[in-house]
Design an enzyme around this catalytic site. Structure first.
Site, short mmCIF file in Angstrom:
data_model
loop_
_atom_site.label_atom_id
_atom_site.label_comp_id
_atom_site.label_asym_id
_atom_site.label_seq_id
_atom_site.Cartn_x
_atom_site.Cartn_y
_atom_site.Cartn_z
N ARG A 19 22.53 89.64 -5.94
CA ARG A 19 22.84 89.58 -4.51
C ARG A 19 23.44 90.89 -4.01
O ARG A 19 24.07 91.64 -4.75
CB ARG A 19 23.85 88.47 -4.25
CG ARG A 19 23.35 87.07 -4.53
CD ARG A 19 22.59 86.50 -3.38
NE ARG A 19 22.17 85.13 -3.59
CZ ARG A 19 21.76 84.32 -2.62
NH1 ARG A 19 21.71 84.75 -1.38
NH2 ARG A 19 21.40 83.10 -2.90
N LYS A 79 14.71 83.49 4.16
CA LYS A 79 15.44 83.57 5.43
C LYS A 79 15.90 85.00 5.73
O LYS A 79 15.66 85.52 6.81
CB LYS A 79 16.67 82.67 5.40
CG LYS A 79 16.40 81.19 5.38
CD LYS A 79 17.64 80.38 5.69
CE LYS A 79 18.90 80.86 5.04
NZ LYS A 79 18.87 80.83 3.57
N THR A 80 16.56 85.59 4.76
CA THR A 80 17.11 86.94 4.97
C THR A 80 15.99 87.96 5.17
O THR A 80 16.03 88.77 6.09
CB THR A 80 17.98 87.35 3.77
OG1 THR A 80 19.04 86.39 3.63
CG2 THR A 80 18.57 88.73 3.97
N ARG A 117 26.07 79.09 -7.50
CA ARG A 117 26.98 78.01 -7.10
C ARG A 117 27.07 76.97 -8.20
O ARG A 117 26.15 76.79 -8.98
CB ARG A 117 26.49 77.36 -5.80
CG ARG A 117 26.61 78.22 -4.57
CD ARG A 117 26.20 77.44 -3.32
NE ARG A 117 24.79 77.02 -3.36
CZ ARG A 117 24.36 75.81 -3.64
NH1 ARG A 117 25.24 74.84 -3.91
NH2 ARG A 117 23.08 75.51 -3.65
N HIS A 134 22.08 75.92 8.56
CA HIS A 134 21.83 76.85 7.46
C HIS A 134 20.53 77.58 7.77
O HIS A 134 19.45 77.19 7.34
CB HIS A 134 21.71 76.05 6.15
CG HIS A 134 21.56 76.93 4.94
ND1 HIS A 134 20.82 76.57 3.84
CD2 HIS A 134 22.06 78.16 4.65
CE1 HIS A 134 20.86 77.52 2.93
NE2 HIS A 134 21.61 78.50 3.40
N ASP A 136 22.14 83.87 7.65
CA ASP A 136 22.30 82.68 6.83
C ASP A 136 22.94 81.47 7.52
O ASP A 136 22.57 80.35 7.24
CB ASP A 136 23.13 83.03 5.58
CG ASP A 136 23.06 81.97 4.51
OD1 ASP A 136 21.95 81.53 4.17
OD2 ASP A 136 24.13 81.56 4.00
N LYS A 190 30.35 79.99 1.13
CA LYS A 190 29.77 78.66 1.32
C LYS A 190 30.83 77.60 1.57
O LYS A 190 30.57 76.60 2.24
CB LYS A 190 28.91 78.28 0.11
CG LYS A 190 27.59 79.06 0.04
CD LYS A 190 26.75 78.88 1.30
CE LYS A 190 25.41 79.57 1.18
NZ LYS A 190 24.63 79.51 2.46
N SER A 241 18.11 78.92 -0.32
CA SER A 241 18.13 80.24 -0.95
C SER A 241 16.80 80.51 -1.64
O SER A 241 16.27 79.65 -2.35
CB SER A 241 19.26 80.32 -1.97
OG SER A 241 20.51 80.22 -1.34
#
Length: 530
Positions: free
Chosen positions: A319, A239-240, A56, A217, A254, A198, A235
């Site tokens: 990713r 989480k994933t 980003r 988030h 996410d 996003k 990130s």
């Protein structure tokens, strides 16, 4: 230029012959290969690269300041204002540019799995692989829904259009602009696909609170008994990985929202980090990457088209984007009840935070507002090693409204639905980054499993003298010494110094939250409390 004229110009663009509408996955893959936008992996996934922008670009993100946004948006470094005329001029330049492209790709779908709150969207892409990304990341409409789907927000993505900062009012050649008045997201100059997803998350973070729905988030899953768990974190915090549990069904990885009816996924896909991905450690993610998936900046092994997940020569922010249906163990539709447990994830590079601790409501509000983690390499441009950072609500870059708006909503829901809250450190143990080691994933999984199954409620706890956190002294599957971080360090005095330093950083950061109650302020680190 009025909103009506803008939409008229957009409709003229969409009516042109070179625009491909609502293509299937095979059709998009054909275009990607014909246009040399990407390559096929050995399992049929698309591999594509994003050039200079591999993460980003927050300094290039703007919100149009107008009569809709002026008094609602929390303006500042995160939400940079840009005036409506500047946006409108650039918008028309981008549309004129896209009219001359050899092909464009349009997808219509939804953000939000709950039909009561979902947002109909359209994504227009210059690249076919970006359109495949959007198709897999957002919620795909049924054939019956497509014709009657009237988009309420449109993303226009033109990665090869380079802005001229001195002319276009941007900070660089790249730009991500959101107009809530005209309901348009304008993206240019960056090929990083994550900006597409996003930007819509930011839109939902603006719109849902107005409907008394809390956007979050976080990832979410549900157990066999219907118990729901939320996993907050930036990130790279896990989480994933941690929500993809073979013993629990995935709601999403996410972005979620919490209404008075329960939890629902905002997306229809997953966007998983791939660095060092292996079938042994993360089988669900590994096996989800096949035909229809997109691998972003993952290097392929020579002469084999086999992904090399250990190769970070392009970026550490590699990713995989795939539809949630690529995971077998999911809940359909992506909707569940109210959460029983909330997990705040942090990747602490100092190695001083405990691997798991139980939070009081006030501590939960303190750490939610603080949103501490160590920003990991590759998630943003220029980040090459972990840096301590505080991101309000574990998602500050995506919050158009003041953090207090989301924090107050979360606090009310914790009270209303009696959710347990834990702080889990997936970062370093035995020393700081470069000296200690990353917490073993197996240990973290054991701790979270114990928390979700209520095995930590009756365990004796130790109160950390620096942070005031209640640390369980025993957890199945985890050595007792690992639970108390100081015991993992060779030099206890260095641990004390690092802990004091981090505690002071918490206090310094929290000075910005002047509106917080004394109870919440006092729930922060015990050391040097003011």
């Amino acid at each position: 230029m009025s909103a009506i004229n803008q939409m008229s110009d957009l409709n003229l663009l969409l009516a042109q012959e070179h625009v491909h509408h609502q293509l299937s996955v095979p059709q998009l893959v054909e275009h990607i290969l014909e246009r040399h936008e990407g390559a096929l992996t050995d399992k049929g996934a698309i591999q594509a690269t994003t050039g200079a922008y591999t993460g980003r670009s927050p300094k290039d993100k703007f919100i149009v300041k107008d009569d809709v946004s002026a008094n609602k948006v929390d303006w500042g470094k995160v939400n940079q204002p840009i005036d409506e005329d500047t946006f409108t001029t650039l918008y028309h330049k981008v549309l004129d540019y896209l009219k001359d492209r050899d092909a464009l790709f349009s997808f219509k779908g939804f953000a939000g799995a709950d039909e009561k709150f979902r947002l109909p969207i359209r994504v227009i892409n210059e690249f076919a692989w970006h359109n495949l990304f959007a198709r897999q990341m957002f919620i795909r409409p049924s054939e019956d829904e497509v014709d009657g789907l009237d988009p309420e927000f449109t993303v226009v993505s033109a990665p090869t259009f380079k802005a001229e900062p001195e002319v276009d009012g941007t900070n660089s050649e790249a730009f991500i602009m959101v107009s809530f008045k005209h309901r348009i997201v304008l993206i240019g100059g960056t090929e990083y696909a994550g900006e597409i997803k996003k930007s819509i998350f930011s839109v939902m973070n603006f719109m849902l609170p107005q409907k008394n729905v809390l956007p979050m988030h976080c990832s979410a899953n549900v157990g066999k008994e219907g118990d729901v768990a939320l996993f907050f974190g930036l990130s790279g915090t896990g989480k994933t990985t941690l929500s993809a549990d073979p013993h629990r069904r995935l709601i999403g990885d996410d972005e979620h929202a919490w209404s008075n009816y329960g939890i629902f996924n905002i997306e229809g896909g997953c966007y998983a980090k791939c660095i060092n991905l292996s079938e042994e450690n993360e089988p669900q993610i590994f096996n989800a990457i096949h035909f229809g998936s997109v691998l972003e900046n993952v290097v392929l092994k020579p002469n084999s088209h086999v992904p090399d997940f250990e190769d970070t020569s392009l970026t550490e922010n590699t990713r995989a984007a795939y539809p949630i249906d690529h995971i077998d163990n999911i809940i359909r539709p992506s909707i569940a009840g109210h959460p029983n447990a909330i997990i705040f994830l942090t990747a602490d590079a100092t190695g001083v935070l405990p691997p798991i601790s139980k939070l009081s409501k006030e501590q939960a509000m303190y750490h939610f507002l603080s949103g501490y983690t160590s920003k990991l390499a590759g998630t943003e441009r220029g980040i090459t090693e972990p840096q301590a950072t505080f991101s309000a609500c574990f998602g500050s870059p995506f919050l158009p409204l003041a953090p207090s708006t989301y924090a107050e909503m979360l606090g009310d829901k914790i009270d209303q639905f009696d959710a347990d809250v834990y702080l889990v450190n997936t970062g370093w143990t035995g020393g700081p980054y470069g000296e200690g080691s990353r917490m073993k994933l197996s240990y973290t999984r054991s701790m979270i499993q114990a928390a979700l199954e209520g095995e930590l409620t009756s365990v004796e706890t130790y109160t950390d003298p620096f942070f005031g956190l209640s640390i369980p002294t025993h957890c199945p599957g985890v050595p007792d010494d690992v639970l108390i971080p100081k015991r993992t360090w060779d030099d206890p005095e260095r641990y004390d110094e690092q802990a004091k330093d981090l505690a002071n950083k918490f206090h310094e950061n929290f000075k910005t939250f002047v509106y917080a109650s004394d109870k919440i302020k006092q729930a922060g680190p015990a050391y040097n409390r003011h």
